[in-house]
Design an enzyme around this catalytic site. Sequence first.
Site, short mmCIF file in Angstrom:
data_model
loop_
_atom_site.label_atom_id
_atom_site.label_comp_id
_atom_site.label_asym_id
_atom_site.label_seq_id
_atom_site.Cartn_x
_atom_site.Cartn_y
_atom_site.Cartn_z
N SER A 27 9.71 72.03 101.66
CA SER A 27 8.34 70.92 100.81
C SER A 27 9.55 69.62 100.59
CB SER A 27 7.86 71.71 99.71
OG SER A 27 7.53 71.08 98.96
N TYR A 73 11.20 76.69 91.75
CA TYR A 73 10.49 76.48 93.13
C TYR A 73 10.85 76.12 94.56
CZ TYR A 73 7.86 75.20 96.78
OH TYR A 73 6.29 74.56 97.69
N LYS A 79 13.64 75.59 98.11
CA LYS A 79 13.13 74.94 99.32
C LYS A 79 14.78 74.65 99.39
CE LYS A 79 8.75 75.74 99.94
NZ LYS A 79 8.61 77.09 100.88
N PHE A 124 4.12 67.33 103.57
CA PHE A 124 3.91 67.03 102.08
C PHE A 124 2.61 67.30 101.60
CE2 PHE A 124 6.18 63.02 101.26
CZ PHE A 124 7.11 63.37 102.27
N1 UFG Z 1 -3.32 67.01 89.89
C1 UFG Z 1 -4.80 66.71 88.72
N2 UFG Z 1 -5.43 67.89 88.69
C2 UFG Z 1 -4.94 68.95 88.75
C3 UFG Z 1 -4.16 69.18 89.80
C4 UFG Z 1 -4.15 68.69 90.10
O1 UFG Z 1 -4.92 65.76 88.17
O2 UFG Z 1 -5.55 69.91 88.17
C5 UFG Z 1 -3.02 65.72 89.89
C6 UFG Z 1 -1.32 65.96 90.57
O3 UFG Z 1 -1.18 65.74 89.00
C7 UFG Z 1 -1.67 64.83 91.16
C8 UFG Z 1 -2.14 65.21 92.33
O4 UFG Z 1 -2.75 66.13 91.45
O5 UFG Z 1 -1.09 63.31 91.12
C9 UFG Z 1 -1.30 66.38 93.06
O6 UFG Z 1 -0.97 67.36 92.66
P1 UFG Z 1 -1.04 68.90 93.64
O7 UFG Z 1 -0.64 70.09 92.35
O8 UFG Z 1 -1.90 69.72 94.19
O9 UFG Z 1 0.01 68.67 94.53
P2 UFG Z 1 1.53 68.13 93.72
O10 UFG Z 1 2.04 67.48 94.64
O11 UFG Z 1 2.10 68.60 92.50
O12 UFG Z 1 2.79 69.39 94.22
C10 UFG Z 1 2.88 70.03 96.01
C11 UFG Z 1 2.72 71.05 96.21
C12 UFG Z 1 4.09 71.45 95.42
C13 UFG Z 1 5.12 70.87 96.34
C14 UFG Z 1 4.92 69.51 95.75
C15 UFG Z 1 5.71 68.22 96.01
O13 UFG Z 1 1.85 71.84 95.60
O14 UFG Z 1 4.11 72.91 95.72
O15 UFG Z 1 4.00 69.17 96.27
O16 UFG Z 1 5.85 68.34 98.22
F1 UFG Z 1 6.17 71.18 96.18
#
Ligand code: UFG
Length: 345
Positions: free
Chosen positions: A125, A149, A153, A178
Site C-alpha cells: 500500500s 495496519y 504492510k 494507492f
Molecule cells: N474522507 C472523508 N470522509 C469519509 C472518508 C474519507 O472526507 O467519510 C476523506 C479522507 O479524509 C481522505 C480521503 O477521503 O482525504 C480518502 O480517505 P480514505 O479513507 O478513502 O482513504 P485513505 O487515503 O485515508 O486510506 C487509503 C486506504 C488505506 C491506505 C491508505 C494509503 O484506505 O488502507 O489509503 O495508501 F493505507
Amino acid sequence: MKNILVTGGAGYIGSHTSIELLEGGYNVICVDNFSNSSKDIFDVIHDLTGKHVTWYEADVCDVEALRKIVKAHDIDCVIHFAGYKAVGESVEKPLMYYQNNIDSTLALCEVCLENSINNIVFSSSATVYGAPQYLPLDEHHSLSATNPYGNCKLFIEHILKDVHVAHPEMNIALLRYFNPVGAHPSHRLGESPKGIPNNLMPYICQTASGLREQLSIFGDDYDTVDGTGVRDYIHVVDLAKGHAAAIKKLATAPGCVVYNLGTGNGTSVLELVRTFITENNVDVPFAIAPRRAGDIAECWADPASAKEELGWEAQYTIVDMVRDSWEAQKRMNTNEKVTVASEAV
Ligand code: UFG
C-alpha cells in the site's frame, strides 16, 4: 506460469484479480477464510468468465492447511491479498493485526520455500510512504508507517525483501496500491464493507443509497486545491490488470521488484463527491467536519516504473470509477432487499 494461488481471493481486489487471471488463461486456486467475504463470489466469477476458481476455506496462518493445498496443485506463483485492512481497527486491536497479517505471511513464505514456489506478489500500500516528503511519490521515497495496519504492510515488505536476500531464486513483486475504488463493469461484484465504511467511496455510495444520512468531509482547510484531502483513486480493474502484469514480470526472474499502482493524478474529496453527484445524477448530502486524525493532505503516485517495466498503465477515469461504484452499489442494494424479502417469506 500457470497455476496461481490467490490468498484472500474472495475479497474486493482478490476477486477482481481472479477474474483478470482466469481471462488471461491462468488457473486460480484461492484460499480464503471468508472472514470479510462470501463464497457466493465464485458463482459470480464463473458466470462472468465461464471458468471456475478452485477454492479452499482455510486460514492462511494455518501452515498445515497451506501445505495440503499446495501439494494438491502445482503452484507457480502466489498472490498474497489476505489480511485485515481497517486502519482504525488496527489501532484498537494491534495484536490481532500483527498476529494475523504477519503470521499468515510467514506461513506462506515457509510453504513457498518448502515447495520451491519462487514467485510471490504482495498486496502492499502507499501507506508505507508515511507523510509524503515530495510528490508525486516514487518507489524511492522513504518508508514509514503511523499505525499497526501500515506497520504490517511495511514489516511484510521487509520480510519478503529478506526472504529474497536469503533465497535469491525467490522473485517478489511488492505492489503499492494507492486508493482502490470502482467495480467490475458487470457491476456484479464490488466493494461491500461490513459495518460503517472507513473509506470515502463506499461511504459516498451508502449515503447516495440513503443507508447513511450524510457524508462527513474530513477537513476543508488543507493546503490543497480546494482545502479537502487529495488522493490518487485507481479503478479496481486497473489494479487487477497490474497484478497480471506483475506475474508476467516475475516470469522473467527479476528478483525483488517494487511498483506503485496508481494513476498519477490527484483528486480532492470535493471533486470526487461532485463528480459522483453529477455523473450519477444522484444526491449525496455532505457536510464539512473536522480533520480525521492521522490523515495526510495529499498523496498521489509516480507510476512511471510500472509503465516502463510492466508495460502497465491505468486506463479508467474518475468518471468510470464513480459510475461503476454507484452501479455496483445499486445492484447490491437490490440484492439485499431480495435476500431480506425471501427470508421474510
Ligand atoms: N474522507 C472523508 N470522509 C469519509 C472518508 C474519507 O472526507 O467519510 C476523506 C479522507 O479524509 C481522505 C480521503 O477521503 O482525504 C480518502 O480517505 P480514505 O479513507 O478513502 O482513504 P485513505 O487515503 O485515508 O486510506 C487509503 C486506504 C488505506 C491506505 C491508505 C494509503 O484506505 O488502507 O489509503 O495508501 F493505507
